[in-house]
Design a protein around this motif. Sequence first.
Motif: not given
Length: 202
Positions: A1-15
């Motif tokens: 499965m796809l893993k999205i590494h999310h950092l708070n207050r970052s542009r990873s919300t795009r993904i």
Amino acid sequence: MLKIHHLNRSRSTRIIWLAEELGLPYEIVNHERDATTRLAPPSLGQVHPLNKAPVIEHGDLVIAESGASLEYLLDQVPNNDLRPANGTPQYYQYLEWLHFAEGSFAMPVIVTMIMNLEERDGTKPLDGYIAKELHLDVSYVEATLGERKYFAGDQFTAADVMMATTLQMASGLGLLDGKPNIARYLGDIQNRPAFQKAAAFG
């Protein structure tokens, strides 16, 4: 499965947002910034040597950078309608804005955010340059959104995922006041269920 590494207050919300738009299954791996330095934690550096988000993992593949990650996700869903057909005028508009978001626009927005975090006693040489770049970029965005509903035409695309994220950041810094076309655009974007789900991750 796809893993999205999310950092708070970052542009990873795009993904996260694009995965939602595409209906892709994914797993979120959360990383928290240091409360004092605001830097990403070492856990993110264990995933990718750049130690910043976004980063995605899919099988043995690890990819950093927003644009590359978005293009990879788009490739996982053949015949999706979030990337215009190659060779059309809309495709090249899509490409321009996909790269403009990070290549031109992000720098003056992020530098403004960083300058707002430090104590300052008067203007400094960088201020004039950043003000010029912001005026140029924001004026271009405002004019474009006065001509069409989305960045690549009348249809929402992944270029809007890239651009809207940076525009949200700019709006939070008060850099978009008096720009009715951008305000209209962001209002439309914020009504999208996939955007709302991604935004909830912070």
